[in-house]
Design a protein around this motif. Structure first.
Motif, PDB file in Angstrom:
ATOM      1  N   LYS A   2     -78.813   3.547  45.868  1.00 33.21           N
ATOM      2  CA  LYS A   2     -79.223   3.230  47.386  1.00 33.21           C
ATOM      3  C   LYS A   2     -79.345   1.554  46.716  1.00 33.21           C
ATOM      4  CE  LYS A   2     -81.187   5.340  50.414  1.00 33.21           C
ATOM      5  NZ  LYS A   2     -83.027   6.411  51.074  1.00 33.21           N
ATOM      6  N   ARG A   3     -80.030   1.458  45.624  1.00 36.27           N
ATOM      7  CA  ARG A   3     -79.972  -0.113  45.206  1.00 36.27           C
ATOM      8  C   ARG A   3     -78.689  -0.947  44.729  1.00 36.27           C
ATOM      9  NH1 ARG A   3     -84.756   0.937  41.985  1.00 36.27           N
ATOM     10  NH2 ARG A   3     -83.658   1.415  40.542  1.00 36.27           N
ATOM     11  N   GLU A   4     -78.284   0.094  44.268  1.00 33.31           N
ATOM     12  CA  GLU A   4     -76.697  -0.747  43.474  1.00 33.31           C
ATOM     13  C   GLU A   4     -75.252  -0.614  44.510  1.00 33.31           C
ATOM     14  OE1 GLU A   4     -75.904  -0.991  40.764  1.00 33.31           O
ATOM     15  OE2 GLU A   4     -73.986  -1.603  40.852  1.00 33.31           O
ATOM     16  N   THR A   5     -76.026   0.034  45.894  1.00 26.60           N
ATOM     17  CA  THR A   5     -74.792   0.066  46.792  1.00 26.60           C
ATOM     18  C   THR A   5     -75.363  -1.449  47.492  1.00 26.60           C
ATOM     19  OG1 THR A   5     -74.835   2.509  47.370  1.00 26.60           O
ATOM     20  CG2 THR A   5     -74.055   0.889  49.086  1.00 26.60           C
ATOM     21  N   THR A   6     -76.481  -1.685  48.144  1.00 30.82           N
ATOM     22  CA  THR A   6     -77.209  -3.117  48.491  1.00 30.82           C
ATOM     23  C   THR A   6     -76.844  -4.182  47.498  1.00 30.82           C
ATOM     24  OG1 THR A   6     -78.986  -1.611  49.029  1.00 30.82           O
ATOM     25  CG2 THR A   6     -79.423  -3.939  49.100  1.00 30.82           C
ATOM     26  N   ARG A   7     -77.180  -3.757  46.314  1.00 32.20           N
ATOM     27  CA  ARG A   7     -76.038  -5.022  45.484  1.00 32.20           C
ATOM     28  C   ARG A   7     -74.735  -5.115  45.817  1.00 32.20           C
ATOM     29  NH1 ARG A   7     -74.500  -6.483  40.416  1.00 32.20           N
ATOM     30  NH2 ARG A   7     -73.784  -4.944  40.233  1.00 32.20           N
TER      31      ARG A   7
ATOM     32  N   GLU B 146     -73.352  -4.858  48.725  1.00 33.22           N
ATOM     33  CA  GLU B 146     -72.814  -4.735  49.524  1.00 33.22           C
ATOM     34  C   GLU B 146     -72.697  -6.616  49.524  1.00 33.22           C
ATOM     35  OE1 GLU B 146     -73.766  -1.443  52.521  1.00 33.22           O
ATOM     36  OE2 GLU B 146     -75.676  -2.754  51.791  1.00 33.22           O
ATOM     37  N   MET B 147     -74.343  -6.805  49.312  1.00 38.84           N
ATOM     38  CA  MET B 147     -73.920  -8.296  48.923  1.00 38.84           C
ATOM     39  C   MET B 147     -73.194  -9.232  47.692  1.00 38.84           C
ATOM     40  SD  MET B 147     -77.292 -10.396  46.954  1.00 38.84           S
ATOM     41  CE  MET B 147     -76.791  -9.760  45.383  1.00 38.84           C
TER      42      MET B 147
END
Lengths: 105, 180
Positions: free
Chosen positions: A83-88, A90-91
């Motif tokens: 999840k954390r990596e996906t957010t990163r 996406e940014m």
């Protein structure tokens, strides 16, 4: 290794396939399919990443699995990291798209 | 009778690519790697062909062996032989298929780190052995033998240190390439 370290492309893709249990070769095939053949994982990379993710408890080996075709599945910790990596990512994609001139992309 | 040839050879792990290319060249000349022994290779005479060879340094546990080999086999890589921690894999070259077992720099770097860990681990007993030999034989052995034993160990230590330095340089090079 600090938890904030970005995942490699191979690690991210392997983790993404393991939301349902799979063995090594099935992971390789699925990554190939998902990426339209652009990412082909070598067995050395796959095996190395699997062992290292088990060590970091991002995935676990299913106990009942056949020793030749061990099955792995993502853990809660693995889901968190993904999840954390996906957010990163996406940014990064948002920044990249803006920078490239918006609308046409 | 099938014609075979044995070649004695040693290589530094930092020259892995050169070793692999040499095996590919041998196959192009019609010598197919058949088995691997301690510092030697046995080749079998056949039609010249395009082969892919790859070496993996693995210190996996015996219980993990089946899975390890089956992942390679399912990806099309046949195990030819083992030497020390090295596993030799080969397959006929096919277009559109990956020709390397490590498809990203990070996992290849991890392999070279495993070699360094292995060298550091085997270095422990070497040093221990040296100390024991030295202390117990100093009295009993003639000075000449003592010097020979000591020089031998200094040589081994030097060899291990040299290999580690070369591997660290190689890892640095791979890391720089990964950033490009």
């Amino acid at each position: 290794m600090p938890a904030e370290q970005p995942l490699t492309e191979s690690t991210y893709l392997i983790l993404a396939t393991l939301t349902t249990p799979k063995h090594g070769y099935a992971i390789m095939k699925e990554v190939e399919d998902l990426t339209g053949g652009t990412v082909q994982l070598g067995p050395g990379t796959l095996y190395g990443v699997l062992k290292s993710m088990v060590k970091k408890e991002l995935i676990i080996e299913q106990s009942s699995s056949d020793p030749r075709r061990r099955m792995y599945v993502i853990t809660d910790k693995g889901v968190e990291v993904m999840k954390r990596e996906t957010t990163r990512l996406e940014m990064l994609v948002i920044i990249g798209k803006k920078s490239l001139g918006r609308e046409e992309i | 009778m099938k014609e075979t040839m044995r070649k004695w050879k040693i290589f530094g792990a930092w020259n892995l690519e050169k070793e692999v290319n040499w095996l590919v060249e041998m196959a192009r000349e019609g010598w197919i790697l058949e088995s691997v022994g301690l510092f030697n290779y046995t080749f079998k005479k056949a039609e010249p062909c395009e082969m892919c060879y790859q070496l993996d340094f693995s210190t996996h546990k015996i219980k993990d062996q089946e899975e390890y080999h089956s992942i390679y086999a399912e990806a099309g890589w046949g195990l030819i032989g083992k030497m020390g921690g090295w596993n030799y894999f080969g397959k006929p070259k096919k277009e559109g298929e990956t020709q390397t077992i490590y498809t990203d720099k990070q996992s290849l770097i991890e392999m070279f780190k495993r070699i360094i860990s292995f060298l550091v681990i085997i270095n422990g007993p070497t040093v221990y052995f040296l100390v024991i030999m030295h202390s117990s034989f100093t009295m009993a052995m003639p000075a000449a033998i003592n010097i020979i034993i000591l020089s031998l160990f200094v040589l081994v230590e030097f060899g291990i240190a040299y290999a580690i330095v070369r591997l660290l340089i190689h890892i640095r090079k791979l890391k720089a390439e990964a950033l490009q």
